[in-house]
Design a protein around this motif. Structure first.
Motif, PDB file in Angstrom:
ATOM      1  N   THR A  36       0.886  -1.238   0.029  1.00 47.73           N
ATOM      2  CA  THR A  36      -0.158   0.200   0.013  1.00 47.73           C
ATOM      3  C   THR A  36       0.861   1.083  -0.180  1.00 47.73           C
ATOM      4  O   THR A  36       0.350   2.341   0.011  1.00 47.73           O
ATOM      5  CB  THR A  36      -0.714   0.190   1.371  1.00 47.73           C
ATOM      6  N   SER A  37       2.094   0.953   0.077  1.00 47.42           N
ATOM      7  CA  SER A  37       2.926   2.459   0.242  1.00 47.42           C
ATOM      8  C   SER A  37       3.973   2.761  -0.723  1.00 47.42           C
ATOM      9  O   SER A  37       4.561   1.615  -1.104  1.00 47.42           O
ATOM     10  CB  SER A  37       3.739   2.113   1.584  1.00 47.42           C
ATOM     11  N   ASP A  38       4.170   3.664  -1.309  1.00 50.75           N
ATOM     12  CA  ASP A  38       5.431   3.843  -2.367  1.00 50.75           C
ATOM     13  C   ASP A  38       6.630   4.085  -1.455  1.00 50.75           C
ATOM     14  O   ASP A  38       7.075   5.334  -1.292  1.00 50.75           O
ATOM     15  CB  ASP A  38       4.810   5.135  -3.306  1.00 50.75           C
ATOM     16  N   THR A  39       7.099   3.260  -1.217  1.00 49.58           N
ATOM     17  CA  THR A  39       8.413   3.305  -0.493  1.00 49.58           C
ATOM     18  C   THR A  39       9.755   3.393  -1.321  1.00 49.58           C
ATOM     19  O   THR A  39      10.825   3.652  -0.972  1.00 49.58           O
ATOM     20  CB  THR A  39       8.717   2.358   0.916  1.00 49.58           C
ATOM     21  N   ARG A  40       9.744   2.775  -2.398  1.00 47.70           N
ATOM     22  CA  ARG A  40      10.819   2.771  -3.434  1.00 47.70           C
ATOM     23  C   ARG A  40      11.000   4.099  -3.904  1.00 47.70           C
ATOM     24  O   ARG A  40      10.235   4.694  -4.307  1.00 47.70           O
ATOM     25  CB  ARG A  40      10.873   1.780  -4.456  1.00 47.70           C
ATOM     26  N   VAL A  41      12.301   4.424  -3.917  1.00 52.20           N
ATOM     27  CA  VAL A  41      12.350   5.713  -4.299  1.00 52.20           C
ATOM     28  C   VAL A  41      13.694   5.807  -5.506  1.00 52.20           C
ATOM     29  O   VAL A  41      14.725   5.232  -5.462  1.00 52.20           O
ATOM     30  CB  VAL A  41      13.127   6.721  -3.227  1.00 52.20           C
ATOM     31  N   SER A  42      13.280   6.585  -6.673  1.00 56.65           N
ATOM     32  CA  SER A  42      14.325   6.841  -7.644  1.00 56.65           C
ATOM     33  C   SER A  42      14.382   8.428  -7.640  1.00 56.65           C
ATOM     34  O   SER A  42      13.573   9.176  -7.790  1.00 56.65           O
ATOM     35  CB  SER A  42      13.545   6.331  -9.091  1.00 56.65           C
ATOM     36  N   VAL A  43      15.758   8.631  -7.903  1.00 53.83           N
ATOM     37  CA  VAL A  43      16.457   9.955  -8.038  1.00 53.83           C
ATOM     38  C   VAL A  43      16.943  10.129  -9.250  1.00 53.83           C
ATOM     39  O   VAL A  43      17.922   9.369  -9.485  1.00 53.83           O
ATOM     40  CB  VAL A  43      16.944  10.568  -6.668  1.00 53.83           C
ATOM     41  N   SER A  44      16.625  11.118 -10.102  1.00 53.85           N
ATOM     42  CA  SER A  44      17.496  11.378 -11.274  1.00 53.85           C
ATOM     43  C   SER A  44      18.108  12.730 -11.381  1.00 53.85           C
ATOM     44  O   SER A  44      17.699  13.735 -10.907  1.00 53.85           O
ATOM     45  CB  SER A  44      16.526  11.215 -12.333  1.00 53.85           C
ATOM     46  N   SER A  83      10.817   2.534   5.064  1.00 53.74           N
ATOM     47  CA  SER A  83      10.587   4.132   5.263  1.00 53.74           C
ATOM     48  C   SER A  83      10.832   4.671   3.972  1.00 53.74           C
ATOM     49  O   SER A  83      12.006   4.671   3.430  1.00 53.74           O
ATOM     50  CB  SER A  83      11.349   4.565   6.297  1.00 53.74           C
ATOM     51  N   GLN A  84      10.004   5.400   3.388  1.00 52.64           N
ATOM     52  CA  GLN A  84      10.290   6.278   2.144  1.00 52.64           C
ATOM     53  C   GLN A  84      11.288   7.272   2.603  1.00 52.64           C
ATOM     54  O   GLN A  84      12.185   7.558   1.698  1.00 52.64           O
ATOM     55  CB  GLN A  84       8.913   7.002   1.785  1.00 52.64           C
ATOM     56  N   ALA A  85      11.179   7.986   3.772  1.00 51.42           N
ATOM     57  CA  ALA A  85      12.281   9.102   4.299  1.00 51.42           C
ATOM     58  C   ALA A  85      13.616   8.415   4.132  1.00 51.42           C
ATOM     59  O   ALA A  85      14.560   9.107   3.515  1.00 51.42           O
ATOM     60  CB  ALA A  85      11.974   9.917   5.453  1.00 51.42           C
ATOM     61  N   ARG A  86      13.813   7.234   4.581  1.00 43.33           N
ATOM     62  CA  ARG A  86      15.257   6.715   4.693  1.00 43.33           C
ATOM     63  C   ARG A  86      15.713   6.358   3.314  1.00 43.33           C
ATOM     64  O   ARG A  86      16.830   6.412   3.091  1.00 43.33           O
ATOM     65  CB  ARG A  86      15.037   5.345   5.601  1.00 43.33           C
ATOM     66  N   ASN A  87      14.813   5.837   2.584  1.00 45.51           N
ATOM     67  CA  ASN A  87      15.003   5.421   1.252  1.00 45.51           C
ATOM     68  C   ASN A  87      15.362   6.819   0.276  1.00 45.51           C
ATOM     69  O   ASN A  87      16.462   6.646  -0.599  1.00 45.51           O
ATOM     70  CB  ASN A  87      13.969   4.731   0.368  1.00 45.51           C
ATOM     71  N   ARG A  88      14.828   7.864   0.727  1.00 45.32           N
ATOM     72  CA  ARG A  88      15.135   8.999  -0.172  1.00 45.32           C
ATOM     73  C   ARG A  88      16.691   9.649   0.142  1.00 45.32           C
ATOM     74  O   ARG A  88      17.512   9.946  -0.492  1.00 45.32           O
ATOM     75  CB  ARG A  88      14.343  10.332   0.550  1.00 45.32           C
ATOM     76  N   GLU A  89      16.941   9.264   1.580  1.00 46.51           N
ATOM     77  CA  GLU A  89      18.360   9.847   2.088  1.00 46.51           C
ATOM     78  C   GLU A  89      19.428   8.815   1.458  1.00 46.51           C
ATOM     79  O   GLU A  89      20.368   9.128   0.810  1.00 46.51           O
ATOM     80  CB  GLU A  89      18.350   9.337   3.471  1.00 46.51           C
ATOM     81  N   LEU A  90      19.108   7.386   1.340  1.00 45.36           N
ATOM     82  CA  LEU A  90      20.054   6.397   0.854  1.00 45.36           C
ATOM     83  C   LEU A  90      20.259   6.828  -0.729  1.00 45.36           C
ATOM     84  O   LEU A  90      21.162   6.779  -1.283  1.00 45.36           O
ATOM     85  CB  LEU A  90      19.220   5.125   1.015  1.00 45.36           C
TER      86      LEU A  90
END
Length: 143
Positions: A36-44, A83-90
């Motif tokens: 139910t959560s969008d926890t995977r993060v992709s940054v470009s 956590s989406q926030a932690r994945n953002r940091e990573l």
């Protein structure tokens, strides 16, 4: 954890305005939560157009990261945490590390040297000792 996570002078600072974030459902840890959560993060980051790099750094980065780029854009994904926030940091840390490594100047060229006479002799002595040891272990019995 406050701040940008990179010490000053440790490479180019990536401007937040140039980063493109995408979120999706992760297949990682989290049980039913991941459904139910969008926890995977992709940054470009568009390396070809970023203002964070000098012209020389940009050339190095584009050349060294050519295999990872799609249209001059470098993308990093993180789904290690629930956590989406932690994945953002990573994801941001990984992107910064990739760019920092790609922009670094090449190492100094190795200066060819030759082993000294003593070093060559030590190598041969070691080979001779090893050969003698193996010879004493052989099953041949000489009378």
């Amino acid at each position: 954890m406050g701040g940008s996570g990179t010490p000053p002078g440790a490479g180019p600072e990536l401007p937040e305005a140039e980063l493109v974030w995408r979120f999706s459902r992760s297949s990682g840890p989290g049980g039913q939560h991941v459904n139910t959560s969008d926890t995977r993060v992709s940054v470009s980051l568009d390396l070809a157009a970023t203002s964070a790099l000098t012209e020389r750094e940009r050339e190095r980065a584009l050349e060294r990261l050519a295999g990872r780029l799609r249209g001059g854009v470098l993308t990093v994904t993180a789904s290690d945490s629930r956590s989406q926030a932690r994945n953002r940091e990573l994801a941001r840390e990984r992107l910064a590390e990739l760019v920092r490594g790609a922009c670094a100047p090449p190492p100094k060229a190795r200066r060819a040297t030759r082993p000294s006479r003593a070093a060559r002799q030590r190598r041969l002595d070691g080979k001779h000792r090893r050969s003698q040891l193996k010879r004493t272990r052989s099953r041949r019995f000489e009378d």
